[in-house]
Scaffold this motif. Structure first.
Motif, PDB file in Angstrom:
ATOM      1  N   GLU A 262       6.108  -4.970   4.820  1.00  0.00           N
ATOM      2  CA  GLU A 262       6.736  -5.007   5.852  1.00  0.00           C
ATOM      3  C   GLU A 262       6.286  -4.050   7.114  1.00  0.00           C
ATOM      4  N   LYS A 263       6.230  -3.379   6.795  1.00  0.00           N
ATOM      5  CA  LYS A 263       5.976  -1.137   7.807  1.00  0.00           C
ATOM      6  C   LYS A 263       4.865  -2.102   7.906  1.00  0.00           C
ATOM      7  N   CYS A 264       4.043  -2.538   7.544  1.00  0.00           N
ATOM      8  CA  CYS A 264       2.571  -2.360   7.590  1.00  0.00           C
ATOM      9  C   CYS A 264       1.931  -3.862   8.020  1.00  0.00           C
ATOM     10  N   LEU A 265       2.485  -5.134   8.708  1.00  0.00           N
ATOM     11  CA  LEU A 265       2.559  -6.276   8.852  1.00  0.00           C
ATOM     12  C   LEU A 265       2.413  -6.360  10.729  1.00  0.00           C
ATOM     13  N   ALA A 266       3.381  -5.336  10.364  1.00  0.00           N
ATOM     14  CA  ALA A 266       4.031  -5.054  12.495  1.00  0.00           C
ATOM     15  C   ALA A 266       2.475  -4.868  13.266  1.00  0.00           C
ATOM     16  N   CYS A 267       1.589  -3.625  12.696  1.00  0.00           N
ATOM     17  CA  CYS A 267       0.718  -3.667  13.199  1.00  0.00           C
ATOM     18  C   CYS A 267      -0.489  -3.914  13.231  1.00  0.00           C
ATOM     19  N   HIS A 268      -1.192  -4.664  12.058  1.00  0.00           N
ATOM     20  CA  HIS A 268      -2.043  -5.185  11.078  1.00  0.00           C
ATOM     21  C   HIS A 268      -1.702  -6.676  10.542  1.00  0.00           C
ATOM     22  N   GLN A 269      -1.644  -7.501  12.231  1.00  0.00           N
ATOM     23  CA  GLN A 269      -1.357  -8.574  12.623  1.00  0.00           C
ATOM     24  C   GLN A 269      -2.530  -9.619  11.644  1.00  0.00           C
TER      25      GLN A 269
ATOM     26  N   CYS B 261      -3.275  -1.284  -2.856  1.00  0.00           N
ATOM     27  CA  CYS B 261      -4.639  -0.977  -2.622  1.00  0.00           C
ATOM     28  C   CYS B 261      -4.589  -0.124  -2.291  1.00  0.00           C
ATOM     29  N   HIS B 262      -4.261   0.369  -0.879  1.00  0.00           N
ATOM     30  CA  HIS B 262      -4.910   1.439  -0.433  1.00  0.00           C
ATOM     31  C   HIS B 262      -4.124   2.285  -0.358  1.00  0.00           C
ATOM     32  N   GLY B 263      -3.258   2.506  -1.336  1.00  0.00           N
ATOM     33  CA  GLY B 263      -1.873   3.754  -1.997  1.00  0.00           C
ATOM     34  C   GLY B 263      -1.192   3.578  -0.736  1.00  0.00           C
TER      35      GLY B 263
ATOM     36  N   LEU C 167       2.384   8.570   5.623  1.00  0.00           N
ATOM     37  CA  LEU C 167       2.227   9.589   6.420  1.00  0.00           C
ATOM     38  C   LEU C 167       1.436   8.716   7.598  1.00  0.00           C
ATOM     39  N   HIS C 168       0.677   7.805   7.230  1.00  0.00           N
ATOM     40  CA  HIS C 168      -0.013   6.758   8.104  1.00  0.00           C
ATOM     41  C   HIS C 168       0.347   5.898   9.327  1.00  0.00           C
ATOM     42  N   VAL C 169       1.705   5.581   8.646  1.00  0.00           N
ATOM     43  CA  VAL C 169       2.433   5.343   9.599  1.00  0.00           C
ATOM     44  C   VAL C 169       2.868   6.012  10.538  1.00  0.00           C
TER      45      VAL C 169
ATOM     46  N   GLN D  91       1.660   8.846  11.460  1.00  0.00           N
ATOM     47  CA  GLN D  91       0.924   9.369  12.891  1.00  0.00           C
ATOM     48  C   GLN D  91       0.275   8.505  13.501  1.00  0.00           C
ATOM     49  N   ARG D  92       0.553   6.769  13.051  1.00  0.00           N
ATOM     50  CA  ARG D  92       0.260   5.878  14.254  1.00  0.00           C
ATOM     51  C   ARG D  92       1.465   5.436  15.067  1.00  0.00           C
ATOM     52  N   GLU D  93       2.518   6.082  14.048  1.00  0.00           N
ATOM     53  CA  GLU D  93       3.307   5.872  15.428  1.00  0.00           C
ATOM     54  C   GLU D  93       3.897   7.168  16.527  1.00  0.00           C
TER      55      GLU D  93
ATOM     56  N   THR E 286      -6.432   9.661   6.615  1.00  0.00           N
ATOM     57  CA  THR E 286      -7.062   8.721   6.813  1.00  0.00           C
ATOM     58  C   THR E 286      -7.235   8.147   5.118  1.00  0.00           C
ATOM     59  N   PHE E 287      -6.722   6.675   4.461  1.00  0.00           N
ATOM     60  CA  PHE E 287      -6.808   5.961   4.218  1.00  0.00           C
ATOM     61  C   PHE E 287      -8.071   6.527   3.258  1.00  0.00           C
ATOM     62  N   ARG E 288      -8.398   6.626   2.177  1.00  0.00           N
ATOM     63  CA  ARG E 288      -9.805   6.768   1.040  1.00  0.00           C
ATOM     64  C   ARG E 288     -10.825   4.878   1.299  1.00  0.00           C
TER      65      ARG E 288
ATOM     66  N   GLY F 216      -9.430  -6.188   7.708  1.00  0.00           N
ATOM     67  CA  GLY F 216      -9.857  -5.921   8.200  1.00  0.00           C
ATOM     68  C   GLY F 216      -9.228  -4.825   8.948  1.00  0.00           C
ATOM     69  N   LYS F 217      -9.985  -4.103   9.913  1.00  0.00           N
ATOM     70  CA  LYS F 217      -9.592  -3.914  11.510  1.00  0.00           C
ATOM     71  C   LYS F 217      -8.721  -4.822  12.250  1.00  0.00           C
ATOM     72  N   GLU F 218      -7.985  -4.623  12.791  1.00  0.00           N
ATOM     73  CA  GLU F 218      -7.558  -5.525  14.283  1.00  0.00           C
ATOM     74  C   GLU F 218      -9.055  -6.112  15.070  1.00  0.00           C
TER      75      GLU F 218
ATOM     76  N   SER G 160      -8.668  -6.165  18.017  1.00  0.00           N
ATOM     77  CA  SER G 160      -8.528  -4.441  18.878  1.00  0.00           C
ATOM     78  C   SER G 160      -8.487  -3.269  19.342  1.00  0.00           C
ATOM     79  N   MET G 161      -7.474  -3.105  17.794  1.00  0.00           N
ATOM     80  CA  MET G 161      -8.313  -1.702  17.365  1.00  0.00           C
ATOM     81  C   MET G 161      -9.034  -1.356  17.305  1.00  0.00           C
ATOM     82  N   SER G 162     -10.154  -2.225  16.909  1.00  0.00           N
ATOM     83  CA  SER G 162     -11.266  -1.911  16.836  1.00  0.00           C
ATOM     84  C   SER G 162     -12.164  -0.951  18.185  1.00  0.00           C
TER      85      SER G 162
HETATM   86  C1  HEC Z   1       2.654   2.023  14.152  1.00  0.00           C
HETATM   87  C2  HEC Z   1       1.076   1.246  13.813  1.00  0.00           C
HETATM   88  C3  HEC Z   1       0.773   0.461  12.535  1.00  0.00           C
HETATM   89  C4  HEC Z   1       1.455   0.634  11.065  1.00  0.00           C
HETATM   90  C5  HEC Z   1       2.608   0.865  11.068  1.00  0.00           C
HETATM   91  C6  HEC Z   1       0.177   0.696  10.534  1.00  0.00           C
HETATM   92  N1  HEC Z   1      -1.222   0.956  10.558  1.00  0.00           N
HETATM   93 FE1  HEC Z   1      -2.664   0.916   9.508  1.00  0.00          FE
HETATM   94  N2  HEC Z   1      -3.694   1.427  11.163  1.00  0.00           N
HETATM   95  C7  HEC Z   1      -3.207   1.460  12.817  1.00  0.00           C
HETATM   96  C8  HEC Z   1      -3.745   2.146  13.744  1.00  0.00           C
HETATM   97  C9  HEC Z   1      -4.548   1.627  14.629  1.00  0.00           C
HETATM   98  C10 HEC Z   1      -5.537   1.941  13.051  1.00  0.00           C
HETATM   99  C11 HEC Z   1      -6.899   2.779  12.893  1.00  0.00           C
HETATM  100  C12 HEC Z   1      -7.169   1.168  13.715  1.00  0.00           C
HETATM  101  C13 HEC Z   1      -9.063   1.563  13.677  1.00  0.00           C
HETATM  102  O1  HEC Z   1      -9.090   2.803  14.078  1.00  0.00           O
HETATM  103  O2  HEC Z   1      -9.347   0.530  14.416  1.00  0.00           O
HETATM  104  C14 HEC Z   1      -5.038   1.672  11.771  1.00  0.00           C
HETATM  105  C15 HEC Z   1      -5.136   2.077  10.761  1.00  0.00           C
HETATM  106  C16 HEC Z   1      -5.549   1.601   8.913  1.00  0.00           C
HETATM  107  C17 HEC Z   1      -6.104   1.210   7.737  1.00  0.00           C
HETATM  108  C18 HEC Z   1      -8.266   2.134   7.675  1.00  0.00           C
HETATM  109  C19 HEC Z   1      -8.394   3.182   7.212  1.00  0.00           C
HETATM  110  C20 HEC Z   1      -7.337   4.213   8.090  1.00  0.00           C
HETATM  111  O3  HEC Z   1      -7.027   5.422   7.844  1.00  0.00           O
HETATM  112  O4  HEC Z   1      -7.883   4.411   9.282  1.00  0.00           O
HETATM  113  C21 HEC Z   1      -6.158   1.499   6.782  1.00  0.00           C
HETATM  114  C22 HEC Z   1      -6.221   1.149   5.478  1.00  0.00           C
HETATM  115  C23 HEC Z   1      -4.479   1.196   7.381  1.00  0.00           C
HETATM  116  N3  HEC Z   1      -4.586   0.618   9.003  1.00  0.00           N
HETATM  117  C24 HEC Z   1      -3.612   0.431   6.345  1.00  0.00           C
HETATM  118  C25 HEC Z   1      -2.239   0.383   6.475  1.00  0.00           C
HETATM  119  C26 HEC Z   1      -0.869   0.089   6.122  1.00  0.00           C
HETATM  120  C27 HEC Z   1      -1.606  -0.211   4.068  1.00  0.00           C
HETATM  121  C28 HEC Z   1       0.092   0.208   6.867  1.00  0.00           C
HETATM  122  C29 HEC Z   1       1.599   0.503   5.989  1.00  0.00           C
HETATM  123  C30 HEC Z   1       2.136   1.340   4.545  1.00  0.00           C
HETATM  124  C31 HEC Z   1      -0.666   0.473   8.127  1.00  0.00           C
HETATM  125  N4  HEC Z   1      -2.073   0.436   7.904  1.00  0.00           N
HETATM  126  C32 HEC Z   1       0.735   0.953   8.744  1.00  0.00           C
HETATM  127  C33 HEC Z   1      -1.756   1.043  12.866  1.00  0.00           C
HETATM  128  C34 HEC Z   1      -0.790   0.935  12.072  1.00  0.00           C
END
Ligand code: HEC
Ligand code: HEC
Ligand code: HEC
Ligand code: HEC
Length: 476
Positions: free
Chosen positions: A345-352, A412-414, A418-420, A422-424, A432-434, A465-467, A469-471
């Motif tokens: 659910e956490k991932c869905l909001a940003c990665h539409q 799959c992504h692990g 920490l990603h959340v 950072q992106r928040e 960075t995800f591998r 893949g990536k959004e 807009s994000m790319s």
């Molecule tokens: C707050 C918004 C946000 C949330 C929540 C989020 N992401 Fe992301 N994610 C991003 C952004 C922004 C990028 C960078 C996109 C780019 O580089 O074009 C990204 C990149 C990625 C990438 C590419 C590899 C990397 O490390 O940059 C993956 C895979 C990914 N997200 C998976 C996930 C997963 C799985 C979750 C849920 C656990 C998640 N994201 C939650 C915003 C978010």
């Protein structure tokens, strides 16, 4: 004349699934068909031997795709339909799936299944030898089917845990069945156990059996080379059944004065050896066959019931995997350096766009899939149908369908916490995800759990893949 009549009866009973032609990896080999009309001495006895090895916990096939082979549920259908009461039914080992607490619970149900299939004896394989001495002693007293092993020993007393052999009567004939396990076929026996030398164990049994048996069958959980050496050394063992092999035998092997035949394949193959013997006379092979337990064979209802019994018990049992503290929380004890699971659910909001693909994929429904066979609390199933089961912060059985159910982004992504962060906007995190590829899919899409995996066929089904807009943002 008798065999012709029998053949007719068998033909009449032959159900549709038995005559369907099957394309399989295993060729069917019948050395010579029973010679109808040929007069046999009155004392001659037909002794078909049905044997299995490496059932690997397949009381029932998992059902991950249509067209799957195997399972004791199918084996029983075959035995009921064609194995005469006089047939010998034996298992060479590795019936258990592993050494976990739930494997032990399931193995108890499998022992009951073997009893329902009228097995004469079960040999200990490498997997059973990973249970503890105490667990095996308990199984010895409770198993409805006798278990044997001549060289699985109590570590301190060096005495065998089980009987070394069993003698069964067939007509006027006494058939002795000895069980051994090659110590080279396994790494670590369970607590309190040792695996003794195989050859000296056989030698000891043969000495004890002198004059007590008309036929000696050796069940040896060992590889082809070791089976051959046993035949070279112990000509008294007229039949040697294995084993710890990578493929079922393509043909019956005659070595020294023994017949060697072996089977494997996670319950998908059944070895059949048809012998005719008379007191004092040599034994004659009237047929041999590697039978595939294919998907057209109906599954036996009473064994499916047993499987359901296992699933009911496991649902209420408290297991090791239910204790999150035992699952290795930290790479460095006391320091939380690793990411934990955040939930799809956490991932869905940003990665539409990825979310849209995922929601329509079978991965998003993978947990519901387990509800119907009531396998949603079975640790043997939920690992691939949830996020991170068995790992710290991953899916736990007590969650039910409430969180981390289904094959989610993090399956799959692990772990993505920490990603959340950072992106928040947490500037202190740099994560960075591998990158992923086909190798990450076959952790779940392998063997009996999937149709053969092919990236070019499967990836388009979930391509994301990536959004966009994000790319664009990243390129700026
Ligand atoms: C707050 C918004 C946000 C949330 C929540 C989020 N992401 Fe992301 N994610 C991003 C952004 C922004 C990028 C960078 C996109 C780019 O580089 O074009 C990204 C990149 C990625 C990438 C590419 C590899 C990397 O490390 O940059 C993956 C895979 C990914 N997200 C998976 C996930 C997963 C799985 C979750 C849920 C656990 C998640 N994201 C939650 C915003 C978010
Ligand atoms: C090693 C990973 C793994 C394990 C363990 C596993 N599954 Fe599956 N399961 C899969 C995969 C992968 C698929 C999709 C297979 C395909 O599409 O070819 C699947 C699909 C399924 C399906 C859907 C079949 C369909 O046609 O829609 C069912 C039902 C199922 N599994 C039940 C189970 C049960 C019951 C267990 C436990 C006995 C189990 N699975 C254990 C990986 C696994
Ligand atoms: C954590 C285990 C797991 C991993 C890793 C995994 N899958 Fe799956 N996959 C499943 C399960 C379980 C199902 C069946 C879901 C159901 O039908 O209930 C499935 C089903 C599928 C299906 C649908 C098959 C059909 O019957 O239409 C496709 C396509 C697929 N997976 C592709 C992939 C690809 C590509 C990868 C790697 C990038 C992958 N999967 C990685 C567990 C997994
Ligand atoms: C079945 C496995 C699987 C699942 C489930 C899955 N992904 Fe992916 N994902 C992949 C693979 C494989 C790639 C392509 C290889 C790569 O770029 O790492 C990928 C690529 C991505 C990318 C682009 C990565 C990059 O560096 O270009 C993002 C973002 C992403 N996934 C996010 C998600 C999100 C969000 C979810 C959940 C809604 C999700 N994924 C579910 C396997 C999966």
């Amino acid at each position: 004349m008798r065999c012709c009549i029998e053949a007719k009866i068998v033909w009449r009973r032959r159900a549709a699934w038995k005559i369907l032609p099957r394309a399989g990896a295993i060729s069917m080999l019948v050395l010579f068909a029973p010679a109808c009309g040929k007069s046999t001495s009155p004392a001659a006895l037909d002794l078909p031997i049905y044997f299995t090895c490496d059932t690997h916990g397949r009381l029932e096939p998992c059902g991950c795709f249509v067209g799957q082979f195997g399972g004791l549920t199918r084996l029983k259908t075959v035995l009921d339909a064609e194995a005469p009461a006089s047939a010998l039914r034996v298992d060479v080992g590795d019936a258990a799936a592993g050494r976990e607490d739930y494997d032990l619970i399931e193995y108890r149900y499998m022992l009951r299944a073997f009893a329902e299939m009228k097995y004469d004896v079960l040999n200990i394989g490498a997997r059973e030898a990973q249970f503890t001495a105490a667990q095996l002693r308990d199984l010895k007293s409770s198993s409805p089917t006798p278990i044997i092993s001549a060289n699985l020993l109590d570590k301190s007393s060096r005495q065998p845990i089980f009987d070394s052999y069993r003698i069964v009567q067939r007509g006027a004939l006494r058939v002795a069945i000895i069980g051994v396990l090659d110590p080279r076929a396994m790494e670590n026996p369970g607590d309190g156990l040792a695996v003794g030398d195989m050859e000296s164990a056989v030698e000891r049994c043969l000495a004890q059996l002198r004059g007590k048996a008309d036929l000696i069958v050796l069940l040896a959980f060992a590889d082809e080379a070791a089976l051959g050496r046993l035949a070279q050394e112990f000509y008294e063992c007229k039949v040697i059944l294995g084993g710890k092999v990578s493929q079922p035998a393509q043909e019956l092997i005659r070595q020294n004065r023994s017949l060697i035949y072996f089977v494997t394949n996670e319950s998908r193959a059944l070895g059949i050896l048809r012998l005719r013997l008379a007191r004092g006379a040599d034994l004659e092979v009237t047929g041999n066959e590697m039978r595939l337990l294919h998907d057209q064979i109906p599954q036996d209802a009473s064994l499916r019931q047993l499987m359901q019994g296992y699933r009911d018990e496991i649902r209420h049992a408290r297991l090791g995997v239910d204790d999150a503290n035992s699952l290795g929380a930290d790479a460095v004890p006391g320091v939380r350096t690793v990411a934990s699971y955040a939930g799809t659910e956490k991932c869905l909001a940003c990665h539409q766009s990825a979310a849209a693909v995922w929601k329509h994929s079978p991965h998003a429904r993978a947990f519901a899939t387990l509800m119907d066979p009531k396998a949603d609390a079975d640790p043997k199933c939920i690992g691939c149908h949830t996020v991170g089961f068995g790992r710290f912060s991953g899916y736990r059985r007590e969650f039910g369908a409430t969180k981390l159910a289904n094959v989610g982004c993090e399956s799959c992504h692990g772990p993505g916490s920490l990603h959340v962060r950072q992106r928040e906007g947490d500037g202190t995190v740099n994560f960075t995800f591998r990158p992923l590829g086909g190798g990450d899919c076959v952790k779940c899409h392998y063997g009996e759990f999937s149709r053969p995996f092919d990236w070019d066929r499967f990836w388009p089904g979930i391509k994301h893949g990536k959004e966009p807009s994000m790319s664009v943002a990243a390129e700026e």
